[in-house]
Scaffold this active site. Structure first.
Site, PDB file in Angstrom:
ATOM      1  N   GLU A  62     -20.900  16.335  30.528  1.00  0.00           N
ATOM      2  CA  GLU A  62     -20.606  16.251  31.967  1.00  0.00           C
ATOM      3  C   GLU A  62     -21.656  16.944  32.831  1.00  0.00           C
ATOM      4  O   GLU A  62     -21.965  16.495  33.931  1.00  0.00           O
ATOM      5  CB  GLU A  62     -19.222  16.848  32.267  1.00  0.00           C
ATOM      6  CG  GLU A  62     -18.057  15.916  31.955  1.00  0.00           C
ATOM      7  CD  GLU A  62     -17.658  15.917  30.496  1.00  0.00           C
ATOM      8  OE1 GLU A  62     -18.172  16.767  29.735  1.00  0.00           O
ATOM      9  OE2 GLU A  62     -16.830  15.079  30.106  1.00  0.00           O
ATOM     10  N   HIS A 131      -5.102  18.764  30.775  1.00  0.00           N
ATOM     11  CA  HIS A 131      -5.450  17.400  31.184  1.00  0.00           C
ATOM     12  C   HIS A 131      -4.609  16.892  32.342  1.00  0.00           C
ATOM     13  O   HIS A 131      -4.514  15.686  32.550  1.00  0.00           O
ATOM     14  CB  HIS A 131      -5.288  16.436  30.005  1.00  0.00           C
ATOM     15  CG  HIS A 131      -6.451  16.432  29.072  1.00  0.00           C
ATOM     16  ND1 HIS A 131      -6.860  17.549  28.400  1.00  0.00           N
ATOM     17  CD2 HIS A 131      -7.292  15.440  28.694  1.00  0.00           C
ATOM     18  CE1 HIS A 131      -7.897  17.243  27.645  1.00  0.00           C
ATOM     19  NE2 HIS A 131      -8.187  15.981  27.804  1.00  0.00           N
TER      20      HIS A 131
END
Lengths: 326, 328
Positions: A62, A131
């Protein structure tokens, strides 16, 4: 041109496809965007249509996805960098905050960074503590880029096209549980919505509900219930957390004199805090009640569905909050 | 590759002396309070910067970390504008908004110094990606300190460059210490060019492991980097390590408890500028002390002029403060 009902997912796909056909400089990079077709199937078929040069699968990196998009944008192309979920944007925080948001300013306008980060937000899917974040307010804290939070297919399409065409970086946050929602969307390749403009999603005179995305969906349900009790809620969909359309909020508040802010993020230092502060600053004389806030509970989200739901906003919680102020 | 001629070598000498004199003045100006914030001096590392940057074509690119004065000057940024940036003036390269760590010139393809360790490495990959995407035959020279090889950005950016065969020369300036931590106390690999192996395959695909070079020898640096740049242009990424030494502290006010005076003096004696000066005197009959002294004097005058220019320049305004946050 005719409007037709399409899903939020189709709205995103068609916005991307149209903009890629329109401008050769636009390309997509991210995890599983190509061969897989996007983990939410938004870019399915794109690799076949546009080829591997413009639909670029990346490693799970990322920091590099965002950082490389910044560098590429500085040198004349227009990347759309996908972060599979906003939870992974934390890994890329430095690239977002110190590179994407800063290179224009700290080099005195020498560079423009025409890029979009597409990502998905939201809890409620039993994915556990790591998450399930909805941390958009954190990302809206920093000047130097915009933060989009579309709540309908119509908005998703018009806002994504606007984001891709704009020369500023945009963090475009999609809601992972709303991909199947349908709305009428103009069948027009030049349908773009203005950046930084909120939208009245329901008119009413008794209370202003300021919200976006999942909060919008729940607020519309709550408003129908409240109407049965004779309470007419006006729903202001912010659509963008930055630039923040505070004018539309204040204008509505001056009419209703009451406000509830609804969001899925955590309760401390969130959108509700900002809206409440601005209302007391800009419309103090119009206040008939304290601003109420509905947000997630101030805890991590658990796995078990029944208790996860307890921690998140709901139409019932919104109704209760409205009844506190009217 | 053709051997650089005498005039080229003299110009490199001029650049190295310019960096040295420029930074000596910066240190004074810092002590006097004219320069604020951090000030990371490049003194001792001039041969690496000058040798490497001069291996690039005009259309190639360079990007570096926060120890960026030497790279900016070697790339030809206007000396007055760089000094004005040091003093936070609106005539500076970033209008006074970037400071010592953030020197850039878009037209010269100097993409900046960057303050976060490793933060510029994926940007380098991205600039190379944009060049590749637009089918430009250009190379990115990405300089970094040894300290940046231990942050996640390094791994992610170098790996991505190998996967996408990006035209990047990754140049580690190993000046022996990441702030005060010696390389062998911070890195599993003491020879940092070996890191390239992590991104290469047995069949030779992936990143090329470039050489470990004597970073105090400008000619050796230039030769190795010229090869690396042409390799990157044709094949993709390559990693080179330059062994150099920072003669000053990490930043101003560094008490330098992590190394001995004798160690620093040893490197001072074999410093890159003195070495190069001796080389020029020994190898070129037409180069004598007087000729080199004339270069030194001209550089000193240029630096003095730059200081005068910077001091006479206006401060940034409120309008400057709030501009360039967004594209209007």
């Amino acid at each position: 041109m005719a409007d037709r009902p399409i899903t939020y997912r189709e709205a995103l796909s068609s916005a991307l496809r149209e903009e890629m056909r329109r401008d050769e400089r636009v390309f997509i990079m991210g995890e599983e965007v190509g061969v897989w077709g996007g983990t939410y199937a938004v870019t399915r078929g794109f690799l076949e249509e546009f080829g591997a040069k413009r639909v670029r699968d990346t490693p799970i990196s990322e920091m590099a996805i965002v950082g490389a998009a910044v560098g590429a944008a500085m040198y004349g192309v227009r990347p759309i960098a996908e972060l599979m979920t906003i939870n992974f944007a934390f890994v890329a925080m430095d690239a977002i905050v110190n590179s994407m948001a800063k290179v224009r300013y700290m080099f005195n306008g020498q560079y423009t960074v025409p890029m979009v980060i597409r990502t998905t937000t939201g809890g409620g899917k039993q994915l556990g503590a790591t998450h399930s974040h909805a941390p958009e307010p954190i990302f809206a804290h920093f000047p130097g880029y915009y933060v989009a939070v579309p709540g309908t297919a119509y908005d998703a399409k018009g806002m994504l096209k606007a984001s891709i065409r704009d020369d500023n970086p945009v963090m475009f946050v999609e809601h992972s549980t709303m991909l199947q929602r349908r709305s009428e969307v103009p069948d027009d390749e030049d349908f773009v919505l203005p950046i930084g403009k909120g939208d009245i999603k329901r008119e009413g005179s008794d209370v202003t509900i300021v919200t976006y995305q999942k909060g919008l969906e729940y607020s519309l349900i709550a408003a129908d219930e409240l109407a049965k009790d004779g309470i007419e809620a006006e729903i202001v969909d912010l659509r963008w957390l930055r630039p923040l359309d505070i004018d539309i909020v204040i204008e509505s508040f001056k009419k209703t004199n009451r406000c509830v802010v609804v969001e899925e993020s955590l309760p401390m230092y969130n959108v509700g805090a900002e809206i409440a502060a601005q209302i007391q600053l800009h419309a103090f004389d119009y206040m008939d009640a304290p601003v109420q806030r509905v947000a997630a509970m101030d805890i991590p989200l658990p796995y078990a569905g029944k208790i996860e739901a307890m921690a998140l906003p709901s139409p019932e919680k919104i109704i209760a909050a409205v009844k506190e102020v009217v | 590759m053709a051997k650089p001629n005498k005039d080229t070598l003299l110009d490199w000498y001029r650049q190295m002396v310019l960096i040295r004199r420029f930074e000596e003045r910066c240190a004074e100006l810092y002590q006097q309070g004219y320069i604020g914030g951090f000030l990371h001096l490049y003194i001792g590392q001039e041969a690496t910067g000058v040798g490497a940057v001069n291996a690039l074509r005009k259309e190639d690119h360079v990007i570096t970390a926060y120890r960026d004065h030497g790279i900016a000057l070697a790339r030809g940024l206007d000396v007055n504008a760089v000094m004005a940036e040091m003093l936070g003036k609106r005539t500076g390269t970033s209008g006074g908004k970037g400071g010592s760590m953030h020197l850039a010139d878009r037209d010269l393809h100097m993409w900046g110094g960057y303050g976060i360790v490793g933060g510029h490495l994926p940007l380098a990959a991205g600039i190379a990606l944009a060049a590749q995407y637009q089918e430009k035959d250009e190379v990115v020279l990405a300089l970094m300190g040894d300290g940046s090889t231990n942050i996640g950005y390094f791994h992610e950016a170098l790996n991505l460059s190998a996967v996408w065969k990006l035209p990047v020369v990754w140049l580690i300036e190993n000046n022996q210490y990441g702030m005060g931590t010696a390389v062998e106390r911070a890195s599993g690999a003491k020879e940092l060019n070996r890191r390239a192996m992590a991104y290469s395959s047995e069949d030779g695909s992936g990143m090329k492991q470039g050489p470990r070079i004597d970073g105090m020898d400008v000619i050796a640096v230039h030769e190795a980097l010229s090869e690396a740049v042409e390799y990157a242009r044709s094949n993709g990424p390559i990693l080179v390590e330059s062994l150099t030494y920072r003669l000053e502290g990490h930043s101003m006010g560094d008490p330098q408890r992590y190394r001995t005076k004798e160690e620093v003096e040893g490197f001072q004696a074999s410093g890159p500028i003195g070495r190069f000066r001796e080389y020029l005197l020994e190898n070129y009959k037409s180069v004598d002390d007087a000729a080199l002294d004339r270069i030194d004097a001209a550089v000193l005058e240029q630096v003095n002029e730059a200081v005068a220019f910077a001091q006479a320049s206006d401060d940034p305004t409120f309008e400057d403060l709030i501009s360039h946050v967004y594209v209007d």
